[in-house]
Scaffold this motif. Structure first.
Motif, PDB file in Angstrom:
ATOM      1  N   VAL A 164       5.729   7.856   2.757  1.00 28.73           N
ATOM      2  CA  VAL A 164       4.737   6.862   3.147  1.00 28.73           C
ATOM      3  C   VAL A 164       3.414   7.554   3.442  1.00 28.73           C
ATOM      4  O   VAL A 164       3.365   8.777   3.610  1.00 28.73           O
ATOM      5  CB  VAL A 164       5.194   6.063   4.396  1.00 28.73           C
ATOM      6  CG1 VAL A 164       6.424   5.229   4.092  1.00 28.73           C
ATOM      7  CG2 VAL A 164       5.465   7.005   5.570  1.00 28.73           C
ATOM      8  N   THR A 165       2.356   6.770   3.534  1.00 29.42           N
ATOM      9  CA  THR A 165       1.036   7.291   3.879  1.00 29.42           C
ATOM     10  C   THR A 165       0.569   6.665   5.178  1.00 29.42           C
ATOM     11  O   THR A 165       0.656   5.441   5.346  1.00 29.42           O
ATOM     12  CB  THR A 165       0.008   6.971   2.767  1.00 29.42           C
ATOM     13  OG1 THR A 165       0.460   7.551   1.532  1.00 29.42           O
ATOM     14  CG2 THR A 165      -1.363   7.522   3.121  1.00 29.42           C
ATOM     15  N   CYS A 167       9.812   0.908  -4.780  1.00 35.84           N
ATOM     16  CA  CYS A 167      10.659   1.527  -3.750  1.00 35.84           C
ATOM     17  C   CYS A 167      12.016   0.829  -3.710  1.00 35.84           C
ATOM     18  O   CYS A 167      12.172  -0.284  -4.214  1.00 35.84           O
ATOM     19  CB  CYS A 167      10.002   1.430  -2.380  1.00 35.84           C
ATOM     20  SG  CYS A 167       8.382   2.203  -2.268  1.00 35.84           S
ATOM     21  N   LEU A 225       1.639   2.228   8.212  1.00 36.02           N
ATOM     22  CA  LEU A 225       1.933   3.068   7.062  1.00 36.02           C
ATOM     23  C   LEU A 225       1.897   2.240   5.782  1.00 36.02           C
ATOM     24  O   LEU A 225       2.090   1.020   5.816  1.00 36.02           O
ATOM     25  CB  LEU A 225       3.333   3.693   7.217  1.00 36.02           C
ATOM     26  CG  LEU A 225       3.604   4.389   8.550  1.00 36.02           C
ATOM     27  CD1 LEU A 225       5.085   4.365   8.865  1.00 36.02           C
ATOM     28  CD2 LEU A 225       3.070   5.819   8.514  1.00 36.02           C
ATOM     29  N   GLU A 226       1.681   2.901   4.666  1.00 37.88           N
ATOM     30  CA  GLU A 226       1.728   2.217   3.374  1.00 37.88           C
ATOM     31  C   GLU A 226       3.044   2.576   2.684  1.00 37.88           C
ATOM     32  O   GLU A 226       3.387   3.748   2.534  1.00 37.88           O
ATOM     33  CB  GLU A 226       0.556   2.640   2.497  1.00 37.88           C
ATOM     34  CG  GLU A 226       0.456   1.897   1.162  1.00 37.88           C
ATOM     35  CD  GLU A 226       1.292   2.540   0.057  1.00 37.88           C
ATOM     36  OE1 GLU A 226       1.820   1.804  -0.801  1.00 37.88           O
ATOM     37  OE2 GLU A 226       1.415   3.787   0.065  1.00 37.88           O
ATOM     38  N   LEU A 227       3.792   1.539   2.291  1.00 40.83           N
ATOM     39  CA  LEU A 227       5.064   1.709   1.603  1.00 40.83           C
ATOM     40  C   LEU A 227       5.153   0.686   0.483  1.00 40.83           C
ATOM     41  O   LEU A 227       5.167  -0.522   0.736  1.00 40.83           O
ATOM     42  CB  LEU A 227       6.233   1.529   2.579  1.00 40.83           C
ATOM     43  CG  LEU A 227       7.636   1.503   1.969  1.00 40.83           C
ATOM     44  CD1 LEU A 227       7.961   2.848   1.317  1.00 40.83           C
ATOM     45  CD2 LEU A 227       8.686   1.157   3.006  1.00 40.83           C
ATOM     46  N   TYR A 245       7.275  11.049   5.995  1.00 39.77           N
ATOM     47  CA  TYR A 245       8.504  10.383   5.584  1.00 39.77           C
ATOM     48  C   TYR A 245       8.962   9.411   6.673  1.00 39.77           C
ATOM     49  O   TYR A 245       9.076   9.788   7.834  1.00 39.77           O
ATOM     50  CB  TYR A 245       9.605  11.408   5.283  1.00 39.77           C
ATOM     51  CG  TYR A 245       9.311  12.199   4.038  1.00 39.77           C
ATOM     52  CD1 TYR A 245       9.796  11.783   2.796  1.00 39.77           C
ATOM     53  CD2 TYR A 245       8.505  13.340   4.088  1.00 39.77           C
ATOM     54  CE1 TYR A 245       9.493  12.491   1.642  1.00 39.77           C
ATOM     55  CE2 TYR A 245       8.200  14.050   2.944  1.00 39.77           C
ATOM     56  CZ  TYR A 245       8.695  13.623   1.721  1.00 39.77           C
ATOM     57  OH  TYR A 245       8.384  14.319   0.574  1.00 39.77           O
ATOM     58  N   ARG A 303       0.590  12.215   4.223  1.00 42.34           N
ATOM     59  CA  ARG A 303       1.845  11.780   3.623  1.00 42.34           C
ATOM     60  C   ARG A 303       2.980  12.278   4.501  1.00 42.34           C
ATOM     61  O   ARG A 303       3.094  13.476   4.789  1.00 42.34           O
ATOM     62  CB  ARG A 303       2.002  12.350   2.221  1.00 42.34           C
ATOM     63  CG  ARG A 303       1.014  11.778   1.220  1.00 42.34           C
ATOM     64  CD  ARG A 303       1.394  10.394   0.772  1.00 42.34           C
ATOM     65  NE  ARG A 303       2.506  10.395  -0.182  1.00 42.34           N
ATOM     66  CZ  ARG A 303       3.084   9.301  -0.644  1.00 42.34           C
ATOM     67  NH1 ARG A 303       2.692   8.104  -0.208  1.00 42.34           N
ATOM     68  NH2 ARG A 303       4.067   9.377  -1.528  1.00 42.34           N
TER      69      ARG A 303
END
Length: 359
Positions: free
Chosen positions: A304-305, A262, A321-323, A349, A347
């Motif tokens: 992100v998830t 990222c 969140l996972e980033l 943003y 998913r």
């Protein structure tokens, strides 16, 4: 045999009892974190031997310093520690150079782990050498106190809220030196604080204490990303990302950072391309959207998830969140969560303002 710092202490503290057991890594900076009066300093003093708990065990890299079951107690003056107090506590009758050399001279040459000139350079103490403590600012006194503790050639450095007595300006002055100490010293450091900003800048490992009990302990990034801990409810809650500078935009005075596949755009960071920097993203500065927005002033819009969510006070939620393989936190309203119908696994943003990001 353990190479870390193993401890177990039980000590009545008036309204509650310090009842702490754990292991601290043998490298890096471990922060003891919690509200004022939760037992952080008492735990530090037990490690230093300044408090004697009725039930106690302490070993450093397998060497026992305290074992109440066996009736063994190593007194403080025989423990290879450096201790930095909230207020520098320099010897007022000695100049800075003499304060620094106090422990250095008493240590046999073969047992010295720090070089005098290197410590002076590390903490930029050269211009202060001939001054008396009365001529120093609060930040300068603490830098000298840290230098004196290092030149005691300790196996363990204990720091009890060394910036608590400093105003904001002096805190900003001393933080870069603590970061340098963190990056260049091989001595394990235990750092007491109740300030999230401090631990975010310098810590690697976090021990969270509440009413004398250790609630949780672990790597700093993992701990800050846990929504089940009180730290996630703090107004300054957020996530940390160790990033690398990949580009400077001189036209708009911006810097681009990379981590985990990222990229983030932030305000100018005056360090060279390739330098590693730690960025903190506050949960309150992250908003969420189901779809990428159209033209917007926000420069960071990242997929992100959703991992998990937890209630956070009246009408508010904290979303994990996972980033880029790391945890990112967002603080939103319960109405926003309902409107977006956020669920684990979705998913979405994350929108992060560049001007909100800081080291």
């Amino acid at each position: 045999m353990s190479t870390g710092i193993n401890f177990r202490f039980r000590l009545p503290l008036g309204t509650f009892t310090l009842d702490a057991k754990g292991e601290i890594p043998s490298r890096g900076v471990t922060a003891l974190f919690g509200r004022s009066g939760c037992g952080k300093t008492s735990l530090l003093r037990c490690i230093a031997g300044l408090e004697q708990a009725g039930e106690a065990y302490l070993s450093i890299a397998g060497e026992c310093w305290h074992d109440s079951d066996k009736g063994f107690y190593l007194p403080p003056h025989k423990r290879a520690i450096g201790y930095v107090f909230q207020e520098g506590m320099l010897f007022p009758h000695l100049r800075v150079g003499e304060n620094l050399r106090f422990g250095h001279r008493r240590t046999p040459v073969g047992q010295r782990s720090e070089d005098f000139d290197r410590v002076v350079q590390l903490l930029a103490l050269g211009p202060l050498i001939d001054r008396s403590p009365a001529q120093l600012s609060g930040g300068e006194k603490q830098r000298v106190a840290i230098g004196r503790a290092l030149l005691n050639h300790p196996r363990l450095l204990l720091m009890d809220e060394p910036m608590a007595a400093l105003d904001r300006g002096h805190k900003k002055e001393i933080l870069p030196y603590l970061e340098r100490l963190h990056g260049e010293s091989n001595i394990p450091i235990i750092y007491v604080t109740h300030d999230l900003n401090e631990l975010a800048r310098i810590a690697d490992h976090l021990v969270l204490i509440e009413q004398g009990t250790i609630l949780a302990a672990g790597p700093l990034n993992e701990m800050l990303g846990r929504v089940d801990l009180p730290i996630a409810r703090d107004e300054e809650a957020g996530a940390l990302f160790d990033t690398r500078i990949v580009h400077h935009d001189e036209t708009y005075h911006l810097t681009r950072l990379a981590f985990g596949g990222c990229e983030l755009t932030v305000g100018w960071i005056d360090r060279p391309v390739g330098a590693m920097v730690r960025i903190r993203i506050h949960a309150k500065d992250v908003s969420l959207a189901l779809d990428p927005p159209g033209p917007t002033s926000i420069l960071n819009v990242l997929p992100v998830t959703v991992l998990e969510m937890a209630a956070h006070g009246r009408g508010r939620m904290i979303v994990k969140l996972e980033l880029g393989g790391e945890a990112l936190l967002a603080r939103i309203t319960q109405k926003s969560q309902a409107n977006l119908d956020l669920q684990p696994g979705m998913r979405v943003y994350a929108q992060i303002k560049s001007v909100a990001l800081s080291l």
